[in-house]
Design a protein around this motif. Structure first.
Motif, PDB file in Angstrom:
ATOM      1  N   THR A   1       0.667  -1.170  -0.114  1.00 37.95           N
ATOM      2  CA  THR A   1       0.122  -0.051  -0.055  1.00 37.95           C
ATOM      3  C   THR A   1       1.178   1.234  -0.018  1.00 37.95           C
ATOM      4  O   THR A   1       1.938   1.599   0.767  1.00 37.95           O
ATOM      5  N   LEU A   2       0.608   2.197  -0.925  1.00 30.69           N
ATOM      6  CA  LEU A   2       1.407   3.545  -0.988  1.00 30.69           C
ATOM      7  C   LEU A   2       0.460   4.655  -0.849  1.00 30.69           C
ATOM      8  O   LEU A   2      -0.450   4.589  -1.621  1.00 30.69           O
ATOM      9  N   GLN A   3       0.984   5.652  -0.077  1.00 33.21           N
ATOM     10  CA  GLN A   3       0.246   6.856  -0.079  1.00 33.21           C
ATOM     11  C   GLN A   3       0.587   7.873  -1.402  1.00 33.21           C
ATOM     12  O   GLN A   3       1.949   7.896  -1.355  1.00 33.21           O
ATOM     13  N   ALA A   4      -0.169   8.235  -2.123  1.00 32.68           N
ATOM     14  CA  ALA A   4       0.052   8.699  -3.206  1.00 32.68           C
ATOM     15  C   ALA A   4       0.130  10.454  -3.190  1.00 32.68           C
ATOM     16  O   ALA A   4       0.765  10.991  -3.874  1.00 32.68           O
ATOM     17  N   TRP A   5      -0.213  11.095  -1.920  1.00 33.72           N
ATOM     18  CA  TRP A   5      -0.354  12.426  -1.715  1.00 33.72           C
ATOM     19  C   TRP A   5       1.153  13.097  -1.842  1.00 33.72           C
ATOM     20  O   TRP A   5       1.165  14.226  -2.498  1.00 33.72           O
ATOM     21  N   PRO A   6       2.181  12.398  -1.216  1.00 33.08           N
ATOM     22  CA  PRO A   6       3.559  13.265  -1.568  1.00 33.08           C
ATOM     23  C   PRO A   6       3.952  13.393  -3.108  1.00 33.08           C
ATOM     24  O   PRO A   6       4.595  14.137  -3.253  1.00 33.08           O
ATOM     25  N   SER A   7       3.313  12.674  -3.892  1.00 32.35           N
ATOM     26  CA  SER A   7       3.624  12.613  -5.474  1.00 32.35           C
ATOM     27  C   SER A   7       2.626  13.434  -6.140  1.00 32.35           C
ATOM     28  O   SER A   7       2.763  13.757  -7.289  1.00 32.35           O
ATOM     29  N   VAL A   8       1.505  14.008  -5.560  1.00 32.49           N
ATOM     30  CA  VAL A   8       0.732  14.593  -6.175  1.00 32.49           C
ATOM     31  C   VAL A   8       0.692  16.173  -6.368  1.00 32.49           C
ATOM     32  O   VAL A   8       1.388  16.799  -5.613  1.00 32.49           O
ATOM     33  N   ARG A   9       0.388  16.530  -7.493  1.00 30.94           N
ATOM     34  CA  ARG A   9       0.507  17.821  -8.133  1.00 30.94           C
ATOM     35  C   ARG A   9      -0.689  18.275  -8.654  1.00 30.94           C
ATOM     36  O   ARG A   9      -1.453  17.292  -9.122  1.00 30.94           O
ATOM     37  N   LEU A  10      -1.417  19.616  -8.657  1.00 33.24           N
ATOM     38  CA  LEU A  10      -2.607  20.049  -8.745  1.00 33.24           C
ATOM     39  C   LEU A  10      -2.607  21.226 -10.002  1.00 33.24           C
ATOM     40  O   LEU A  10      -1.717  21.933  -9.959  1.00 33.24           O
ATOM     41  N   LEU A  11      -3.681  21.091 -10.684  1.00 32.15           N
ATOM     42  CA  LEU A  11      -4.044  22.411 -11.535  1.00 32.15           C
ATOM     43  C   LEU A  11      -5.571  22.539 -11.213  1.00 32.15           C
ATOM     44  O   LEU A  11      -6.290  21.731 -11.294  1.00 32.15           O
ATOM     45  N   VAL A  12      -6.031  23.737 -11.192  1.00 29.06           N
ATOM     46  CA  VAL A  12      -7.062  24.297 -11.009  1.00 29.06           C
ATOM     47  C   VAL A  12      -7.770  24.702 -12.158  1.00 29.06           C
ATOM     48  O   VAL A  12      -7.130  25.408 -13.134  1.00 29.06           O
ATOM     49  N   ASP A  13      -8.744  24.126 -12.396  1.00 27.07           N
ATOM     50  CA  ASP A  13      -9.617  24.243 -13.716  1.00 27.07           C
ATOM     51  C   ASP A  13     -11.004  25.091 -13.391  1.00 27.07           C
ATOM     52  O   ASP A  13     -12.011  24.631 -13.378  1.00 27.07           O
ATOM     53  N   ALA A  14     -10.826  26.454 -13.413  1.00 24.87           N
ATOM     54  CA  ALA A  14     -11.879  27.296 -12.943  1.00 24.87           C
ATOM     55  C   ALA A  14     -13.062  27.300 -13.789  1.00 24.87           C
ATOM     56  O   ALA A  14     -14.219  27.296 -13.235  1.00 24.87           O
ATOM     57  N   GLY A  15     -12.628  27.110 -15.144  1.00 27.28           N
ATOM     58  CA  GLY A  15     -13.853  27.290 -16.155  1.00 27.28           C
ATOM     59  C   GLY A  15     -14.232  25.925 -16.296  1.00 27.28           C
ATOM     60  O   GLY A  15     -15.345  25.701 -17.123  1.00 27.28           O
ATOM     61  N   LYS A  16     -13.861  24.777 -15.926  1.00 27.63           N
ATOM     62  CA  LYS A  16     -14.322  23.434 -15.906  1.00 27.63           C
ATOM     63  C   LYS A  16     -14.184  23.021 -17.325  1.00 27.63           C
ATOM     64  O   LYS A  16     -15.408  22.250 -18.061  1.00 27.63           O
ATOM     65  N   LYS A  17     -13.218  23.431 -18.298  1.00 23.82           N
ATOM     66  CA  LYS A  17     -13.255  23.267 -19.795  1.00 23.82           C
ATOM     67  C   LYS A  17     -12.073  22.452 -20.182  1.00 23.82           C
ATOM     68  O   LYS A  17     -12.064  21.910 -21.384  1.00 23.82           O
ATOM     69  N   LEU A  18     -11.265  22.284 -19.323  1.00 22.20           N
ATOM     70  CA  LEU A  18     -10.027  21.508 -19.680  1.00 22.20           C
ATOM     71  C   LEU A  18     -10.359  20.035 -19.976  1.00 22.20           C
ATOM     72  O   LEU A  18     -11.163  19.451 -19.208  1.00 22.20           O
ATOM     73  N   THR A  19      -9.729  19.377 -20.788  1.00 20.18           N
ATOM     74  CA  THR A  19      -9.884  17.878 -21.170  1.00 20.18           C
ATOM     75  C   THR A  19      -8.394  17.460 -21.097  1.00 20.18           C
ATOM     76  O   THR A  19      -7.560  18.022 -21.069  1.00 20.18           O
ATOM     77  N   ILE A  20      -8.534  16.210 -21.050  1.00 25.53           N
ATOM     78  CA  ILE A  20      -7.353  15.431 -21.310  1.00 25.53           C
ATOM     79  C   ILE A  20      -6.301  15.843 -22.344  1.00 25.53           C
ATOM     80  O   ILE A  20      -5.387  15.770 -22.164  1.00 25.53           O
ATOM     81  N   GLN A  21      -7.098  15.908 -23.261  1.00 23.83           N
ATOM     82  CA  GLN A  21      -6.129  16.252 -24.820  1.00 23.83           C
ATOM     83  C   GLN A  21      -5.610  17.762 -24.541  1.00 23.83           C
ATOM     84  O   GLN A  21      -4.481  17.698 -24.907  1.00 23.83           O
TER      85      GLN A  21
END
Length: 598
Positions: free
Chosen positions: A54-74
């Motif tokens: 079992t591994l805790q993923a949080w130390p490797s997590v980085r985030l991006l805020v999508d205020a307009g909720k328009k970003l796709t994986i592409q």
């Protein structure tokens, strides 16, 4: 400073402000650089090694805020926007209205079989999209969340989970797109399937125990309410219902077993549970702390609060209020029952009343656990087993404490009911017995005679004896009323000792007694019984301080020979006793119908 000249004073003050401003600027720049350096620090890669199940993923997590909720994986793959390290506490991003993208780079160890489970142990996230990217290619994607039907979930489990099949020795980028109306609590772990199942079963067992306990308390309180009619139990049941619904939603048990594939419940149970718990708290606190010290206006305010919370719950269920408005209402008014009831609880505690102390203990637990949960929701306290379950554990402990309060209240009700019965029995005894000797009074004897006549058999005789003590006045005058009372009690005891248990003895008042004896076969038995009593009463009475001697004169009448109603029988017996007094006392007399009428 006061001794310096005015110009020097202002010069020093100006210099002080100047240095403070520059110092503040330097500190701000340093803090900004520190935050920037942490935000853009090298992102650690999560190594998936089968040796660590079992591994805790949080130390490797980085985030991006999508205020307009328009970003796709592409967009993410083509534009490569900058992901930054979370500035909030471990495993939580606080309250967010935007969509959030999480990036977790992973490397699969060459000896790993590549089978892993990505788990987010916060089941109330509305929407979670998971993408596995190798280079610039999406090799797998899945959609989860509490609004996704069970048949379409990647893994049908309590929490939000995704099955990963990765190639040993390969590097991958995991992307998660998260949307939620509530808090962004994201305890992300990567675990081997066996370890995931073990942890899932442990959590399932914990939830089963806590839910089972809450249901037992709920059904018990409802049963007590039905059997005892005590409204405090149903108010406790309302309080439990709110806490139970919150736990069922928060930990996914409701969506898993009780309301599967019901999006309305998932979106509304949280607000409804909070409003129901608040309404139950108003009612329970008001009732449990009710007493002479509680002001009438406080009771009205408590009831008004409960009605208001019920109205808000109805409006929320009908869609007239949204979850943000409900959150504001509960945050504003949720503590009102505690604050309003606190003076009463303190007052009781000062009087060494256990109810007051238990309320103070319960509210302390409530404040501590609620504070922890709120800080987790705000992103200020990290997520771990204890912080994630803090409110549930606190609510369970509060339910048990309040059950103890119910026990104390029930005991108080039982004592009050017992006291009422004692007072009732005392009043009944005073109304139907002689307070000195404990013998039935004239009212009871009259009723007994009427019943005996009505139920009498043709072959049996009923005798009524009128007894009057001879020489009692002299004893009373010589030794006093206390000795006279003691003598009357001794006379009553001697009569009991010489009569059958079925015979009824009554004190008429003063030194007069009545005896009812039924089931006699012949009239001579009544005469024999009277003579027995005269003989028994002729023996000296040895009292505490004196020895007394009294006699007895008895007159009796029999039914049905002399009369067939109570009043006539008593009249005949009284006449016979009077005749005995006139003829010399210490005797038993019976007079016939002709003699009695003359």
């Amino acid at each position: 400073m006061l001794r310096q000249s005015l110009p020097n004073h202002y010069l020093g003050l100006s210099f002080h402000r100047f240095t403070n401003r520059w110092l503040g600027l330097v500190v701000s720049i340093a803090a900004g650089l520190l935050i920037a350096s942490s935000a853009f620090a090298a992102q650690p890669v999560l190594l998936l090694d089968d040796e660590r199940s079992t591994l805790q993923a949080w130390p490797s997590v980085r985030l991006l805020v999508d205020a307009g909720k328009k970003l796709t994986i592409q967009n993410i793959l083509s534009e490569r926007p900058e992901f930054i390290a979370p500035s909030t506490a471990y495993g939580t991003l606080g309250l967010r209205k935007e969509a959030i993208w999480l990036h977790i780079p992973v490397t699969v160890h060459g000896t790993s079989n590549g089978l892993w489970v990505l788990d987010i142990n916060y089941p109330v996230l509305n929407s979670v999209d998971m993408y596995i990217v190798a280079g610039d290619k999406i090799v797998n994607q899945a959609h989860g969340g509490n609004l996704v039907p069970r048949a379409k979930k990647p893994i049908d489990s309590r929490s939000i989970t995704f099955a990963l099949k990765l190639e040993p020795g390969m590097n991958y980028d995991l992307y998660l797109r998260v949307e939620n109306l509530g808090a962004m609590i994201l305890p992300v772990t990567l675990a081997k399937p066996v370890a995931f199942m073990s942890d899932a079963l442990d959590e399932q067992m914990l939830q089963g125990l806590l839910t089972g306990l809450a249901l037992c308390l709920l059904f018990y309180s409802l049963a007590q309410w039905i059997s005892l009619g005590e409204h405090l139990f149903v108010k406790y049941a309302i309080l439990i219902t709110g806490s139970l619904l919150f736990s069922l939603l928060q930990f996914g048990i409701g969506a898993q077993y009780i309301w599967p594939d019901n999006a309305w419940m998932e979106l509304h149970v949280g607000g409804l549970s909070a409003l129901i718990a608040a309404a139950g708290s108003f009612l329970f606190v008001e009732h449990a702390l009710r007493g002479p010290h509680m002001k009438p206006w406080l009771r009205r305010v408590m009831w008004a609060g409960a009605c208001l919370m019920t109205l808000f719950a109805v409006c929320f269920a009908l869609g007239w209020l949204n979850i943000q408005q409900v959150t504001a209402i509960v945050s504003t008014l949720g503590l009102a029952p505690v604050l309003l009831g606190l003076p009463g609880a303190i007052h009781r505690a000062r009087r060494s009343d256990q109810v007051g102390w238990y309320f103070l203990l319960a509210w302390t637990v409530y404040f501590v656990t609620t504070f922890i949960m709120i800080q987790v929701i705000k992103g200020k306290i990290g997520v771990n087993f204890w912080s994630l379950h803090s409110f549930q554990f606190g609510a369970t402990l509060d339910m048990l404490i309040f059950m103890r309060v119910l026990g104390l209240q029930t005991k108080a009700l039982q004592l009050a009911a017992h006291q009422v019965r004692l007072e009732r029995d005392s009043l009944h005894s005073m109304a139907h017995t002689d307070p000195l000797t404990g013998l039935p009074n004239r009212r009871i004897l009259n009723s007994a005679i009427s019943t005996a006549i009505a139920n009498g058999r043709p072959d049996e005789i009923l005798a009524v004896f009128m007894l009057d003590l001879d020489g009692f006045k002299q004893v009373n005058d010589q030794f006093g009323h206390d000795i006279g009372d003691e003598l009357l009690i001794a006379v009553a005891n001697r009569l009991r000792a010489n009569l059958r248990s079925s015979d009824v003895i009554s004190r008429m008042g003063g030194d007069e007694f009545l005896v009812l004896s039924g089931g006699l076969k012949v009239a001579s038995q009544a005469q024999e019984l009277g003579e027995k009593l005269v003989k028994a009463m002729g023996e000296p009475f040895i009292l505490a301080k004196h020895t007394c001697q009294v006699g007895l004169t008895i007159g009796y009448a029999i039914a049905p020979d002399d009369a067939v109603d109570t009043r006539a029988l008593l009249k005949h017996a009284d006449a016979a006793m009077y005749a005995g007094k006139q003829s010399g006392k210490h005797c038993v007399r019976h007079i016939g119908l002709v003699e009695a009428s003359s």
